[in-house]
Design an enzyme around this catalytic site. Structure first.
Site, PDB file in Angstrom:
ATOM      1  N   HIS A 122       0.847  -0.966  -0.135  1.00  0.00           N
ATOM      2  CA  HIS A 122       0.020   0.216  -0.170  1.00  0.00           C
ATOM      3  C   HIS A 122       1.214   1.631  -0.011  1.00  0.00           C
ATOM      4  O   HIS A 122       0.017   2.149  -0.437  1.00  0.00           O
ATOM      5  CB  HIS A 122      -0.864   0.059   1.348  1.00  0.00           C
ATOM      6  CG  HIS A 122      -0.281   0.590   2.694  1.00  0.00           C
ATOM      7  ND1 HIS A 122      -0.514  -0.546   3.376  1.00  0.00           N
ATOM      8  CD2 HIS A 122      -0.022   1.518   3.273  1.00  0.00           C
ATOM      9  CE1 HIS A 122       0.549   0.298   4.813  1.00  0.00           C
ATOM     10  NE2 HIS A 122       0.466   1.405   4.160  1.00  0.00           N
ATOM     11  N   ASP A 168      -1.133  -7.283   1.567  1.00  0.00           N
ATOM     12  CA  ASP A 168       0.071  -6.337   1.163  1.00  0.00           C
ATOM     13  C   ASP A 168       1.666  -6.575   1.926  1.00  0.00           C
ATOM     14  O   ASP A 168       2.174  -6.596   3.003  1.00  0.00           O
ATOM     15  CB  ASP A 168      -1.022  -5.463   2.843  1.00  0.00           C
ATOM     16  CG  ASP A 168      -0.227  -3.626   2.826  1.00  0.00           C
ATOM     17  OD1 ASP A 168       0.696  -3.489   1.514  1.00  0.00           O
ATOM     18  OD2 ASP A 168      -0.466  -3.170   3.130  1.00  0.00           O
ATOM     19  N   SER A 268       4.651   2.316   8.197  1.00  0.00           N
ATOM     20  CA  SER A 268       4.204   1.073   7.010  1.00  0.00           C
ATOM     21  C   SER A 268       5.325   0.538   6.437  1.00  0.00           C
ATOM     22  O   SER A 268       5.767   1.264   6.188  1.00  0.00           O
ATOM     23  CB  SER A 268       3.306   1.801   6.173  1.00  0.00           C
ATOM     24  OG  SER A 268       1.260   2.028   6.986  1.00  0.00           O
TER      25      SER A 268
END
Length: 315
Positions: A122, A168, A268
């Site tokens: 992402h 992901d 992330s």
């Protein structure tokens, strides 16, 4: 004993032949260097004592004697969260990288071999590859005199089934190979069936993400300048799924909580690193998503072991 005798003899020679006043510290240092070179006393230099089997080479390896090890010892005291968390010991997580987008820290990632970084898919949504580069060997974003190295990207491989938080995971390919050092080292990938156990609280998340998330957006969100770390406790699947209305594919993700906190934007793609029995660390997870930074809902992490075959196909 032989080293002590030689040290005394050399010290007397230096003292007797020196025309200048004796500098005890510098002269003793010179003498010790001579003795080390002669092999009369052991060297404390890790490079001189390491065996070929323990040398950090290039390329992916699952051998835990060559990955997942640090020169700087991390602090492993229990830390609540990356939000308001504790700075990591400088370069104690040497596989942690920063992925920059338009010259700003954007996501984290982990070195898995000398040309590849494992991160979250992402991080690249609706963005151009040419806007990204990778910074390795960095501890503090604002520092200008550290050992960081900027690496260009030759390709980004996003899992073909990535959608809305599922699968992901992504691999960054670097244009040049990394030279491993004290500040730059790969982390071990897990072996088959190596996953963190529920209630395990020894795993650590790291990142430069936001340390304060402002819902009202009355003030700017605060991004950490220094690499932060936090211990997380792994949750069992049923406990985690109740927060997300059974929407998780629990074979490919796991959940963790850091006691009323978790990772946040900017973390992330960074690692969830867990210890092996031999003291090395393996990459158990990739920071993916959560309901709200620091809220009651646990953080969701991509389970790396589930994707080992996919990683092997793209190594």
């Amino acid at each position: 004993m032989k080293g002590v005798i030689w040290c005394a003899v050399l010290f007397c020679v230096v003292y007797a032949t020196s025309a200048a006043p004796l500098n005890l510290h510098s002269d003793l240092t010179d003498i010790l260097d001579i003795l080390k070179n002669l092999g009369l006393i052991p060297s404390n230099d890790p490079a001189s004592t390491s065996s070929p089997d323990n040398d950090l080479g290039s390329g992916y390896t699952s051998d835990t004697s060559q990955c997942g090890r640090q020169t700087a010892t991390p602090s492993l005291s229990r830390i609540k969260k990356i939000i308001d968390g504790r700075p990591a010991v400088s370069h104690s997580w040497p596989w942690q990288v920063s992925i920059y987008d338009d010259d700003e820290h954007h996501c984290g990632g982990s070195i898995i071999d000398d040309t590849r970084i494992l991160t979250a898919a992402h991080c690249f949504e609706n963005r151009k590859q040419e806007d990204f580069y990778v910074v390795v060997g960095m501890h503090r974003i604002s520092a200008t005199n550290d050992n960081r190295i900027i690496m260009n990207i030759s390709g980004i491989i996003i899992h073909s089934q990535y959608f809305n938080g599922d699968h992901d995971i992504a691999i960054i390919k670097l244009t040049e190979s990394l030279n491993f050092s004290e500040q730059i080292q790969p982390i071990c990938l897990p072996v088959s069936n190596q996953v963190p156990n529920a209630d395990d609280s020894n795993c650590v998340v790291t990142g430069w993400g936001e340390t304060r998330r402002n819902i009202a957006e009355e003030e700017p969100n605060i991004v950490s300048d220094v690499l932060l770390q936090a211990n997380i406790t792994i949750l069992n699947d049923s406990f985690c799924n109740k927060y997300y209305e059974n929407s998780l594919q629990t074979n490919s993700v796991f959940c963790g909580t850091a006691r009323h906190g978790d990772t946040c934007q900017g973390d992330s793609g960074g690692p969830v690193q867990c210890p092996n029995a031999d003291g090395s660390w393996y990459l158990a997870g990739v920071t993916s998503w959560g309901d709200y930074c620091g809220g009651e809902a646990p953080g969701v992490y991509t389970q790396v072991e589930y994707f080992l075959d996919w990683i092997d196909e793209n190594i």
